[in-house]
Design an enzyme around this catalytic site. Structure first.
Site, PDB file in Angstrom:
ATOM      1  N   TYR A  33       0.805  -1.226   0.000  1.00 44.77           N
ATOM      2  CA  TYR A  33       0.000   0.000   0.000  1.00 44.77           C
ATOM      3  C   TYR A  33       0.834   1.271   0.000  1.00 44.77           C
ATOM      4  O   TYR A  33       2.040   1.230   0.140  1.00 44.77           O
ATOM      5  CB  TYR A  33      -1.053   0.002   1.102  1.00 44.77           C
ATOM      6  N   GLU A  34       0.152   2.368  -0.229  1.00 44.01           N
ATOM      7  CA  GLU A  34       0.776   3.687  -0.464  1.00 44.01           C
ATOM      8  C   GLU A  34       1.671   3.668  -1.693  1.00 44.01           C
ATOM      9  O   GLU A  34       2.708   4.333  -1.756  1.00 44.01           O
ATOM     10  CB  GLU A  34       1.563   4.162   0.763  1.00 44.01           C
ATOM     11  N   GLY A  35       1.265   2.924  -2.701  1.00 47.10           N
ATOM     12  CA  GLY A  35       2.062   2.751  -3.907  1.00 47.10           C
ATOM     13  C   GLY A  35       2.954   1.539  -3.742  1.00 47.10           C
ATOM     14  O   GLY A  35       3.803   1.509  -2.851  1.00 47.10           O
TER      15      GLY A  35
END
Length: 598
Positions: A442-444
């Site tokens: 997550y978060e890229g």
């Protein structure tokens, strides 16, 4: 039972002896009065809270998880989570590095970094509730209107309300240009927002009176793609003019994701059915505003893996000293026992030292980055602010991807130390592996971070910012290049620093001919850059340790630091040779594979 002891000694070493943060604070009028005793006192109390309040809830929270009442759309968090959060709020921890204007304590970001490392070691799932709130605070502080700031920031700062960021939709993850959530302007200046979001961490819970959602959506006249995205603040409960809570806003949790880890955090599916919100920043420029929160989150995710690496290492070390298995290859070590403790075996030590080195390198990098953040916000010299901001931008994808990848390696290694017991839930080790696994996603995803580093942060400005970091490495090499005792730490980074210029230029030229070459090399490139950064950190730590020993300091801490640094450069840093070779292998073996992938 699992253990956790806050690593205060190592934090103090990095803060005070390596980076001398309080000297740096003296150059910033806002933080000039923050001294060593203040820093240490806060860290000690933060450690007590993490180890005494949230750590005991880690396994039970994982086992119980969150519960959704589908009739009311309300979520109940695991037993003890709400009470622990109340203690967190009452202790003033939410306000630690926030603006005094909104009720914050105004302490450096560095302090928040160390607090959150310990909280992540103790209980990552719990820590995500206040962690996301801090990101929402940062975004509204940077881009909110005066009215939005007065309405939301004091409550986010105090911790009375929490925050989220609502980006992902069922049909799109990282590619936010595909999002479909709509925002319809109303006569009173508000917007009615309709759409569906998924994977919203802390999206619904019972720990705070209100939840402040930051939501990406499209206005009716929005252009297609990422240039047509706007940002809105959408509270769970409307806020009256006097600050009291009003009616329920139609933003509801419709489901909880069934996940591999972080079970104690409510990862929510969110439905917005004409929910009322207000515009944050300018129309169609929502991504720029949200990136304040996203970049903070990326640094925070790296910190999550640092925390898990540390706690996994501590438990594996304790187990390895106690568990008896076989005899040492070089002769019996525990003659009074029927077998030797497994810590005598070389590969067990390799696994333990891998986790220890990755934790200590990550801690140094995280503290360095947050010191840069403090300088970028509060240093009186504009050049220092600009340079610090550029370096943070360069290092953010490395913090997010390199530390979380290393966390995956480290937590798995620590579970391996336990043998069969590591696979059994009651020891707590398999939870660290499961919890850490999301940090790489997550978060890229870490591939996206790698593309950001190589494509935007390095090639995007012809390596200008990378050269600034290279100058730091070169300065250390020049300072210690003739010191024989530093040679084992200096020579590797000197060599890699020289190689990076040629390596980067080569990929850049190939990418100009075929952009897939950048995509094929990016992940390997980021790990090479990560090792250069870690190598610089370990060389600086070794420098301090050697000087302390030369001055007659007999603290075994410094010997341990040198031994860890030697292990890092001997066993982990050489990965760069293989990575540069695989990066140079190019894209053809990946892209000319239609038959293989048919």
């Amino acid at each position: 039972m699992p253990i956790y002891n806050p690593p205060l000694r190592d934090m103090q070493f990095v803060l005070h002896e390596v980076f001398q943060v309080t000297d740096a604070f003296k150059a910033m009028p806002r933080h000039a009065e923050v001294d060593v005793d203040t820093v240490n006192a806060i860290l000690e109390e933060a450690g007590k809270f993490a180890s005494g309040v949230t750590f005991p809830l880690n396994i039970s929270g994982d086992e119980e998880g969150c519960t959704l009442n589908r009739d009311t759309h309300e979520v109940t968090t695991p037993q003890g989570f709400k009470q622990a959060y109340q203690q967190y709020v009452e202790g003033g921890w939410a306000a630690l590095s926030c603006e005094p204007e909104f009720g914050g304590q105004g302490l450096p970001h560095v302090m928040n970094q160390c607090l959150y490392e310990m909280l992540n070691s103790a209980n990552q799932a719990w820590t995500m509730y206040p962690g996301l709130s801090h990101g929402a605070y940062e975004a509204l502080l940077a881009h909110g209107t005066p009215e939005q700031k007065q309405t939301y920031l004091p409550k986010l700062v105090s911790g009375e309300w929490t925050g989220t960021m609502c980006l992902t939709e069922p049909h799109c993850g990282t590619d936010l240009g595909l999002l479909r959530t709509k925002a319809e302007p109303q006569a009173d200046g508000t917007y009615k927002i309709t759409g569906a979001k998924i994977f919203i961490s802390a999206g619904e819970h019972d720990m705070a009176a209100n939840i402040v959602h930051l939501v990406l959506a499209r206005l009716p006249d929005a252009p297609k793609g990422s240039k047509g995205i706007s940002l809105f603040v959408v509270p769970k409960y409307h806020v009256n003019a006097d600050g009291s809570l009003g009616a329920r806003n139609p933003v509801f949790c419709t489901g909880l994701e069934h996940k591999m880890g972080i079970h104690g955090n409510a990862t929510a599916q969110i439905s917005l059915d004409g929910a009322v919100g207000t515009l944050v920043g300018e129309p169609h420029k929502g991504l720029a505003a949200m990136f304040v929160m996203m970049n903070a989150a990326r640094l925070g995710v790296g910190n999550q893996s640092l925390g898990l690496t540390e706690v996994a290492y501590q438990n594996a070390l304790a187990y390895a000293k106690d568990r008896l298995q076989m005899r040492s290859l070089s002769g019996t070590k525990a003659k009074d026992k029927e077998a030797d403790p497994i810590i005598v075996h070389p590969d067990v030590r390799k696994m333990l030292l891998t986790a220890k080195a990755y934790a200590e390198g990550a801690r140094a990098l995280q503290i360095y980055c947050t010191l840069l953040l403090d300088q970028s916000h509060h240093h009186p010299d504009e050049k220092v602010r600009k340079d610090s901001d550029e370096l943070v931008a360069l290092l953010t994808p490395i913090v997010k991807a390199f530390i979380t990848d290393n966390g995956h390696t480290a937590t798995n290694a620590c579970m391996q130390v336990f043998g069969g017991h590591g696979f059994i839930k009651e020891w707590g080790m398999e939870q660290h592996v499961r919890d850490n696994r999301i940090n790489m996603i997550y978060e890229g995803t870490n591939t996206v971070q790698s593309l950001d580093l190589l494509g935007r942060k390095v090639l995007g400005n012809q390596g200008a910012t990378l050269k600034k970091f290279g100058k730091l490495v070169a300065a250390l090499v020049a300072e210690e290049g003739v010191n024989e005792k530093m040679a084992e730490f200096i020579n590797p980074i000197a060599m890699l620093g020289e190689q990076m210029t040629k390596f980067t230029t080569e990929i850049g030229f190939k990418g100009m001919q075929n952009p897939d070459e950048v995509g094929a090399a990016a992940v390997d490139y980021l790990r090479v850059a990560g090792h250069l950064v870690f190598g610089y950190m370990f060389a600086r730590m070794a420098q301090v340790a050697l000087r302390a020993i030369a001055a007659g300091n007999a603290d075994p801490f410094y010997v341990a630091k040198l031994q860890t640094a030697r292990f890092y450069f001997a066993k982990l840093f050489p990965e760069t040779v293989m990575l540069m070779r695989t990066a140079r292998a190019g894209s053809k073996v990946l892209m000319d594979t239609d038959a293989a992938l048919a």
